[in-house]
Design a protein around this motif. Structure first.
Motif, PDB file in Angstrom:
ATOM      1  N   GLU A   1       0.844  -1.188   0.000  1.00 63.83           N
ATOM      2  CA  GLU A   1       0.000   0.000   0.000  1.00 63.83           C
ATOM      3  C   GLU A   1       0.880   1.239   0.000  1.00 63.83           C
ATOM      4  N   GLN A   2       0.284   2.371  -0.300  1.00 61.95           N
ATOM      5  CA  GLN A   2       0.996   3.645  -0.241  1.00 61.95           C
ATOM      6  C   GLN A   2       1.307   3.966   1.219  1.00 61.95           C
ATOM      7  N   ARG A   3       2.504   4.466   1.474  1.00 64.89           N
ATOM      8  CA  ARG A   3       2.863   4.878   2.833  1.00 64.89           C
ATOM      9  C   ARG A   3       1.990   6.086   3.198  1.00 64.89           C
ATOM     10  N   HIS A   4       1.450   6.084   4.411  1.00 70.18           N
ATOM     11  CA  HIS A   4       0.512   7.125   4.819  1.00 70.18           C
ATOM     12  C   HIS A   4       0.417   7.175   6.345  1.00 70.18           C
ATOM     13  N   PHE A   5      -0.381   8.112   6.833  1.00 69.37           N
ATOM     14  CA  PHE A   5      -0.734   8.161   8.250  1.00 69.37           C
ATOM     15  C   PHE A   5      -2.171   8.636   8.360  1.00 69.37           C
ATOM     16  N   HIS A   6      -2.729   8.509   9.544  1.00 75.83           N
ATOM     17  CA  HIS A   6      -4.094   8.964   9.826  1.00 75.83           C
ATOM     18  C   HIS A   6      -4.018  10.050  10.891  1.00 75.83           C
ATOM     19  N   THR A   7      -4.791  11.100  10.716  1.00 77.63           N
ATOM     20  CA  THR A   7      -4.748  12.208  11.674  1.00 77.63           C
ATOM     21  C   THR A   7      -5.515  11.891  12.962  1.00 77.63           C
ATOM     22  N   ARG A   8      -6.590  11.110  12.847  1.00 79.26           N
ATOM     23  CA  ARG A   8      -7.416  10.793  14.020  1.00 79.26           C
ATOM     24  C   ARG A   8      -7.399   9.310  14.386  1.00 79.26           C
ATOM     25  N   ALA A   9      -7.465   8.457  13.398  1.00 78.96           N
ATOM     26  CA  ALA A   9      -7.655   7.023  13.655  1.00 78.96           C
ATOM     27  C   ALA A   9      -6.400   6.365  14.207  1.00 78.96           C
ATOM     28  N   ARG A  10      -6.606   5.513  15.198  1.00 77.18           N
ATOM     29  CA  ARG A  10      -5.572   4.584  15.625  1.00 77.18           C
ATOM     30  C   ARG A  10      -5.959   3.237  15.054  1.00 77.18           C
ATOM     31  N   GLN A  11      -4.976   2.420  14.723  1.00 80.04           N
ATOM     32  CA  GLN A  11      -5.267   1.142  14.088  1.00 80.04           C
ATOM     33  C   GLN A  11      -4.533   0.009  14.787  1.00 80.04           C
ATOM     34  N   PHE A  12      -5.083  -1.197  14.597  1.00 82.02           N
ATOM     35  CA  PHE A  12      -4.423  -2.409  15.060  1.00 82.02           C
ATOM     36  C   PHE A  12      -4.475  -3.398  13.912  1.00 82.02           C
ATOM     37  N   PHE A  13      -3.303  -3.812  13.442  1.00 82.87           N
ATOM     38  CA  PHE A  13      -3.181  -4.813  12.385  1.00 82.87           C
ATOM     39  C   PHE A  13      -2.958  -6.168  13.057  1.00 82.87           C
ATOM     40  N   TYR A  14      -3.738  -7.181  12.672  1.00 83.59           N
ATOM     41  CA  TYR A  14      -3.624  -8.517  13.256  1.00 83.59           C
ATOM     42  C   TYR A  14      -3.584  -9.537  12.122  1.00 83.59           C
ATOM     43  N   VAL A  15      -2.489 -10.294  12.013  1.00 81.33           N
ATOM     44  CA  VAL A  15      -2.291 -11.225  10.902  1.00 81.33           C
ATOM     45  C   VAL A  15      -3.021 -12.538  11.161  1.00 81.33           C
ATOM     46  N   LEU A  16      -3.839 -12.937  10.177  1.00 78.72           N
ATOM     47  CA  LEU A  16      -4.581 -14.193  10.230  1.00 78.72           C
ATOM     48  C   LEU A  16      -3.822 -15.322   9.542  1.00 78.72           C
ATOM     49  N   ASP A  17      -3.213 -15.029   8.395  1.00 76.08           N
ATOM     50  CA  ASP A  17      -2.445 -16.007   7.625  1.00 76.08           C
ATOM     51  C   ASP A  17      -1.333 -15.298   6.876  1.00 76.08           C
ATOM     52  N   GLY A  18      -0.205 -15.988   6.691  1.00 75.01           N
ATOM     53  CA  GLY A  18       0.907 -15.437   5.933  1.00 75.01           C
ATOM     54  C   GLY A  18       1.799 -14.570   6.802  1.00 75.01           C
ATOM     55  N   GLU A  19       2.603 -13.750   6.142  1.00 74.63           N
ATOM     56  CA  GLU A  19       3.525 -12.849   6.834  1.00 74.63           C
ATOM     57  C   GLU A  19       3.466 -11.478   6.189  1.00 74.63           C
ATOM     58  N   ALA A  20       3.166 -10.467   6.983  1.00 72.57           N
ATOM     59  CA  ALA A  20       3.117  -9.085   6.514  1.00 72.57           C
ATOM     60  C   ALA A  20       4.366  -8.359   6.980  1.00 72.57           C
ATOM     61  N   THR A  21       4.873  -7.483   6.137  1.00 70.18           N
ATOM     62  CA  THR A  21       5.966  -6.595   6.511  1.00 70.18           C
ATOM     63  C   THR A  21       5.346  -5.221   6.702  1.00 70.18           C
ATOM     64  N   LEU A  22       5.426  -4.706   7.903  1.00 66.40           N
ATOM     65  CA  LEU A  22       4.805  -3.425   8.213  1.00 66.40           C
ATOM     66  C   LEU A  22       5.887  -2.455   8.670  1.00 66.40           C
ATOM     67  N   GLU A  23       6.086  -1.422   7.865  1.00 62.13           N
ATOM     68  CA  GLU A  23       7.024  -0.360   8.236  1.00 62.13           C
ATOM     69  C   GLU A  23       6.237   0.660   9.050  1.00 62.13           C
ATOM     70  N   LEU A  24       6.728   0.946  10.238  1.00 61.11           N
ATOM     71  CA  LEU A  24       6.058   1.861  11.153  1.00 61.11           C
ATOM     72  C   LEU A  24       7.064   2.898  11.620  1.00 61.11           C
ATOM     73  N   ASP A  25       6.923   4.129  11.110  1.00 59.57           N
ATOM     74  CA  ASP A  25       7.788   5.239  11.501  1.00 59.57           C
ATOM     75  C   ASP A  25       9.269   4.896  11.324  1.00 59.57           C
TER      76      ASP A  25
END
Length: 120
Positions: free
Chosen positions: A42-66
């Motif tokens: 996905e495009q790198r981005h941020f949210h001004t209000r929303a907080r998020q929680f990513f939870y992996v169900l299957d596979g492996e995600a690479t998540l760059e955070l700050d």
């Protein structure tokens, strides 16, 4: 109230062949199941209000955070506070499926962010 699943949830396409299903869509809480095929991101981005929680169900995600890379496998989750730039990728050879839980909803609250140093 009734049980929901991707079989009856609102479906949408995003990115390059990625799927999303709105399991819960209210103004104060959003739960989305997403599927990313190998090589997608996905495009790198941020949210001004929303907080998020990513939870992996299957596979492996690479998540760059700050600027920090996190490899999330099945059963792993990561909290993303508001105003923190992030980008999820599937660098693996299998689909990755994960939940994105946002409070309040993240739709309409997305700001593009420049790539992190060394990211592509």
């Amino acid at each position: 109230m009734k049980a929901t699943s991707i079989a009856d949830a609102e479906h949408y396409l995003w990115g390059h062949a990625c799927d999303g299903w709105h399991l819960l869509a209210t103004d104060d809480l959003s739960v989305i199941e997403e599927r990313m095929p190998p090589g997608s991101f996905e495009q790198r981005h941020f949210h001004t209000r929303a907080r998020q929680f990513f939870y992996v169900l299957d596979g492996e995600a690479t998540l760059e955070l700050d600027g920090t890379i996190h490899r999330l496998r099945r059963g792993d989750g990561l909290h993303i506070p508001p105003e923190v730039a992030h980008q999820v990728r599937n660098n693996g050879s299998d689909d990755v499926r994960f939940l994105v839980i946002s409070a309040p909803k993240a739709h309409g609250d997305r700001v593009a962010a420049p790539l992190a140093f060394g990211a592509s």
